[in-house]
Design a protein around this motif. Structure first.
Motif, PDB file in Angstrom:
ATOM      1  N   PHE A 117       0.825  -1.190   0.000  1.00  0.00           N
ATOM      2  CA  PHE A 117       0.000   0.000   0.000  1.00  0.00           C
ATOM      3  C   PHE A 117       0.862   1.244   0.000  1.00  0.00           C
ATOM      4  N   TYR A 118       0.250   2.320  -0.476  1.00  0.00           N
ATOM      5  CA  TYR A 118       0.967   3.557  -0.759  1.00  0.00           C
ATOM      6  C   TYR A 118       0.231   4.718  -0.121  1.00  0.00           C
ATOM      7  N   VAL A 119       0.989   5.580   0.531  1.00  0.00           N
ATOM      8  CA  VAL A 119       0.437   6.780   1.141  1.00  0.00           C
ATOM      9  C   VAL A 119       0.903   7.957   0.300  1.00  0.00           C
ATOM     10  N   LEU A 120      -0.037   8.807  -0.102  1.00  0.00           N
ATOM     11  CA  LEU A 120       0.280  10.005  -0.872  1.00  0.00           C
ATOM     12  C   LEU A 120       0.046  11.207   0.025  1.00  0.00           C
ATOM     13  N   PHE A 121       1.140  11.860   0.407  1.00  0.00           N
ATOM     14  CA  PHE A 121       1.048  13.084   1.202  1.00  0.00           C
ATOM     15  C   PHE A 121       0.805  14.232   0.243  1.00  0.00           C
ATOM     16  N   LYS A 122      -0.241  15.012   0.481  1.00  0.00           N
ATOM     17  CA  LYS A 122      -0.741  15.960  -0.510  1.00  0.00           C
ATOM     18  C   LYS A 122       0.012  17.273  -0.628  1.00  0.00           C
ATOM     19  N   GLY A 123       0.874  17.596   0.249  1.00  0.00           N
ATOM     20  CA  GLY A 123       1.647  18.817   0.059  1.00  0.00           C
ATOM     21  C   GLY A 123       1.914  19.528   1.361  1.00  0.00           C
ATOM     22  N   SER A 124       3.126  19.924   1.524  1.00  0.00           N
ATOM     23  CA  SER A 124       3.577  20.666   2.687  1.00  0.00           C
ATOM     24  C   SER A 124       5.060  20.905   2.476  1.00  0.00           C
ATOM     25  N   GLU A 125       5.692  21.430   3.456  1.00  0.00           N
ATOM     26  CA  GLU A 125       7.143  21.510   3.408  1.00  0.00           C
ATOM     27  C   GLU A 125       7.620  20.098   3.765  1.00  0.00           C
ATOM     28  N   ALA A 126       7.494  19.211   2.810  1.00  0.00           N
ATOM     29  CA  ALA A 126       7.703  17.787   3.051  1.00  0.00           C
ATOM     30  C   ALA A 126       9.144  17.479   3.451  1.00  0.00           C
ATOM     31  N   VAL A 156      -3.338  17.971  -6.605  1.00  0.00           N
ATOM     32  CA  VAL A 156      -4.689  18.367  -6.993  1.00  0.00           C
ATOM     33  C   VAL A 156      -5.583  17.130  -6.976  1.00  0.00           C
ATOM     34  N   ALA A 157      -5.108  16.073  -7.618  1.00  0.00           N
ATOM     35  CA  ALA A 157      -5.850  14.817  -7.679  1.00  0.00           C
ATOM     36  C   ALA A 157      -4.893  13.707  -8.054  1.00  0.00           C
ATOM     37  N   SER A 158      -5.300  12.475  -7.770  1.00  0.00           N
ATOM     38  CA  SER A 158      -4.457  11.322  -8.108  1.00  0.00           C
ATOM     39  C   SER A 158      -5.337  10.111  -8.357  1.00  0.00           C
ATOM     40  N   ARG A 159      -4.776   9.160  -9.089  1.00  0.00           N
ATOM     41  CA  ARG A 159      -5.449   7.899  -9.367  1.00  0.00           C
ATOM     42  C   ARG A 159      -4.392   6.817  -9.519  1.00  0.00           C
ATOM     43  N   VAL A 160      -4.785   5.579  -9.224  1.00  0.00           N
ATOM     44  CA  VAL A 160      -3.911   4.432  -9.458  1.00  0.00           C
ATOM     45  C   VAL A 160      -4.637   3.479 -10.391  1.00  0.00           C
ATOM     46  N   LEU A 195      -5.368  23.431 -12.533  1.00  0.00           N
ATOM     47  CA  LEU A 195      -5.913  22.083 -12.594  1.00  0.00           C
ATOM     48  C   LEU A 195      -7.063  21.918 -11.619  1.00  0.00           C
ATOM     49  N   ALA A 196      -8.097  21.218 -12.083  1.00  0.00           N
ATOM     50  CA  ALA A 196      -9.279  21.025 -11.262  1.00  0.00           C
ATOM     51  C   ALA A 196      -9.518  19.566 -10.904  1.00  0.00           C
TER      52      ALA A 196
END
Length: 167
Positions: A44-53, A97-101, A143-144
């Protein structure tokens, strides 16, 4: 009589083996902005959506992207739920913005902090120990949404008030 309600979803790290009494099986501390969780046959995969990563852009990213202060991150996790560990992570510029696998590929659309830079990335998930970039593209507009269907990727981008472009 109406059908019974669906079982409640358990928080990450808990099992629903007994929905009446979920029990914590293990815990893995990952740091990042709230995002998405995707489950595939490989893990499984975790996608962190944005920050000062916590991540740095890899060498395969072009130079113009390295100045983007906002980062998103894909983290591959194995051994879940009994004994989870972090296998690898892959850093992307911009906020998701969005993601898909689809299959073993994660498509992620991101936007830059200024609102004028947008990207679409395809990341190969086939080997959780070594996530890799398949393709990257710069996109104009705000992007929407993203939709991935087989071999096609549909992106909705707002160009002007009332105008929606599909790529």
């Amino acid at each position: 009589p109406p059908p019974p309600p669906p079982p409640a979803l358990a928080p990450l790290g808990q099992t629903t083996a007994d929905p009446a009494a979920p029990a914590l099986q293990a815990r893995l501390d990952l740091t990042g902005g709230a995002g998405e969780i995707y489950i595939t046959e490989k893990g499984f995969y975790v996608l962190f959506k944005g920050s000062e990563a916590r991540c740095s852009l890899s060498r395969d990213m072009e130079h113009e992207w390295t100045t983007e202060p906002v980062r998103s991150e894909i983290t591959a996790v194995s051994g879940a739920p009994e004994n989870p560990w972090e296998e690898d992570s892959y850093c992307l510029p911009g906020e998701v913005v969005a993601s898909r696998v689809i299959g073993n590929v994660m498509s992620v659309a991101t936007k830059g902090s200024t609102g004028t830079a947008n990207w679409l990335f395809s990341v190969d998930l086939i080997n959780p120990k070594q996530l890799s970039l398949r393709e990257a593209a710069y996109l104009p507009g705000a992007l929407a949404e993203i939709h991935v269907a087989g071999d096609a990727i549909f992106l909705a981008a707002e160009q002007d008030a009332g105008t929606l472009d599909l790529f």
